[in-house]
Design a protein around this motif. Structure first.
Motif, PDB file in Angstrom:
ATOM      1  N   GLU A  12      31.889  -8.317  62.209  1.00 34.28           N
ATOM      2  CA  GLU A  12      32.592  -8.796  63.389  1.00 34.28           C
ATOM      3  C   GLU A  12      32.383 -10.387  63.399  1.00 34.28           C
ATOM      4  OE1 GLU A  12      32.134  -6.695  66.863  1.00 34.28           O
ATOM      5  OE2 GLU A  12      32.194  -4.952  65.604  1.00 34.28           O
ATOM      6  N   ILE A  13      30.965 -10.519  62.961  1.00 36.40           N
ATOM      7  CA  ILE A  13      30.449 -11.987  63.019  1.00 36.40           C
ATOM      8  C   ILE A  13      30.033 -12.468  61.623  1.00 36.40           C
ATOM      9  CG2 ILE A  13      28.516 -13.469  64.015  1.00 36.40           C
ATOM     10  CD1 ILE A  13      28.837 -12.027  66.563  1.00 36.40           C
ATOM     11  N   PRO A  14      30.085 -13.481  61.028  1.00 32.94           N
ATOM     12  CA  PRO A  14      29.734 -13.723  59.827  1.00 32.94           C
ATOM     13  C   PRO A  14      28.376 -14.060  59.503  1.00 32.94           C
ATOM     14  CG  PRO A  14      30.911 -15.694  60.855  1.00 32.94           C
ATOM     15  CD  PRO A  14      31.121 -14.682  61.606  1.00 32.94           C
ATOM     16  N   SER A  15      27.748 -13.580  58.523  1.00 30.58           N
ATOM     17  CA  SER A  15      26.474 -14.142  58.233  1.00 30.58           C
ATOM     18  C   SER A  15      26.277 -14.579  56.899  1.00 30.58           C
ATOM     19  CB  SER A  15      25.647 -12.896  58.514  1.00 30.58           C
ATOM     20  OG  SER A  15      25.879 -12.077  57.592  1.00 30.58           O
ATOM     21  N   TYR A  16      25.165 -15.017  56.577  1.00 32.57           N
ATOM     22  CA  TYR A  16      24.803 -15.465  55.076  1.00 32.57           C
ATOM     23  C   TYR A  16      23.961 -14.359  54.783  1.00 32.57           C
ATOM     24  CZ  TYR A  16      26.219 -20.079  56.404  1.00 32.57           C
ATOM     25  OH  TYR A  16      26.975 -21.417  57.075  1.00 32.57           O
ATOM     26  N   LYS A  17      24.490 -13.297  54.151  1.00 30.65           N
ATOM     27  CA  LYS A  17      23.981 -11.962  53.959  1.00 30.65           C
ATOM     28  C   LYS A  17      23.028 -12.376  52.504  1.00 30.65           C
ATOM     29  CE  LYS A  17      25.332  -7.575  52.268  1.00 30.65           C
ATOM     30  NZ  LYS A  17      26.639  -6.464  52.106  1.00 30.65           N
ATOM     31  N   ILE A  18      21.930 -11.577  52.752  1.00 28.26           N
ATOM     32  CA  ILE A  18      20.986 -11.641  51.616  1.00 28.26           C
ATOM     33  C   ILE A  18      21.042 -10.310  50.972  1.00 28.26           C
ATOM     34  CG2 ILE A  18      18.385 -11.585  50.795  1.00 28.26           C
ATOM     35  CD1 ILE A  18      19.641 -14.417  51.918  1.00 28.26           C
ATOM     36  N   ALA A  19      20.719  -8.977  51.707  1.00 36.96           N
ATOM     37  CA  ALA A  19      20.601  -7.650  50.973  1.00 36.96           C
ATOM     38  C   ALA A  19      21.105  -6.632  52.239  1.00 36.96           C
ATOM     39  CB  ALA A  19      19.210  -7.429  50.703  1.00 36.96           C
ATOM     40  N   GLU A  20      21.602  -5.643  51.587  1.00 34.68           N
ATOM     41  CA  GLU A  20      22.055  -4.407  52.401  1.00 34.68           C
ATOM     42  C   GLU A  20      21.387  -3.086  51.923  1.00 34.68           C
ATOM     43  OE1 GLU A  20      26.158  -4.447  53.406  1.00 34.68           O
ATOM     44  OE2 GLU A  20      25.628  -3.082  54.998  1.00 34.68           O
ATOM     45  N   THR A  21      20.990  -2.088  52.809  1.00 38.63           N
ATOM     46  CA  THR A  21      20.925  -0.686  52.227  1.00 38.63           C
ATOM     47  C   THR A  21      21.737  -0.186  53.303  1.00 38.63           C
ATOM     48  OG1 THR A  21      18.929  -0.516  53.623  1.00 38.63           O
ATOM     49  CG2 THR A  21      18.559  -1.324  51.342  1.00 38.63           C
ATOM     50  N   ASN A  22      21.587   1.540  53.166  1.00 38.52           N
ATOM     51  CA  ASN A  22      22.093   2.142  54.118  1.00 38.52           C
ATOM     52  C   ASN A  22      21.639   2.051  55.479  1.00 38.52           C
ATOM     53  OD1 ASN A  22      23.936   3.500  52.403  1.00 38.52           O
ATOM     54  ND2 ASN A  22      22.609   5.336  51.875  1.00 38.52           N
ATOM     55  N   ASP A  23      20.446   1.823  55.539  1.00 40.39           N
ATOM     56  CA  ASP A  23      19.729   1.567  56.835  1.00 40.39           C
ATOM     57  C   ASP A  23      19.298   0.287  57.296  1.00 40.39           C
ATOM     58  OD1 ASP A  23      19.632   4.470  57.268  1.00 40.39           O
ATOM     59  OD2 ASP A  23      18.119   4.598  55.882  1.00 40.39           O
TER      60      ASP A  23
END
Ligand code: AMP
Length: 135
Positions: A12-23
């Motif tokens: 809903e709010i942008p971010s400079y994403k680095i990594a994501e997992t399920n948790d």
């Protein structure tokens, strides 16, 4: 009401994403103490880190380690400093700070102004490294 970090995780709010997992989710701090300053966040919205259950606390640290390894491969620094404060945003987060000088680890130090294009470039580079290191 959802925390600002939950809104980031949900897109809903942008971010400079680095990594994501399920948790877990990692993204650049918008007011960095050093270039590459990253926040590692559990998706579960719990304010205080020591209220996390043991398993989530352990997994958060292991996730942070993986993100730190990608950061140190991409950002020239003395080492990756780790900081937990949590008084501004009531949603557990671990600060990973690729510092050159110890003073950059003080949360009260002057924040950098990093151009959005450079933030994007840093995030893409570290994210690519994270994916290479964690296929
Ligand atoms: P603290 O709660 O004191 O550990 O600090 C919260 C951190 O979240 C600060 O370093 C802020 O710069 C950072 N922050 C707040 N809002 C955002 C956002 N929308 N995107 C990225 N970082 C943020």
């Amino acid at each position: 009401m959802s925390s600002i970090f939950t809104k980031i995780i949900q897109g809903e709010i942008p971010s400079y994403k680095i990594a994501e997992t399920n948790d877990f989710y990692a993204f650049l701090d918008i007011n960095p103490l050093a270039k590459g300053h990253t926040l590692c966040v559990p998706k579960q919205e719990i304010d205080y880190i020591f209220d996390l259950d043991d398993s989530t606390l352990m997994e958060l640290h292991l996730f942070s380690k993986k993100v730190a390894k990608a950061l140190e491969a991409c950002i020239p620094c003395k080492r990756i400093g780790v900081l937990v404060i949590g008084t501004e945003v009531p949603h557990t987060h671990v600060h990973l700070i690729p510092f050159q000088q110890e003073v950059q680890m003080a949360i009260t130090s002057l924040k950098l102004k990093v151009d959005p294009e450079e933030m994007k470039t840093i995030a893409q580079k570290v994210s690519k490294k994270y994916q290479e290191q964690n296929p």
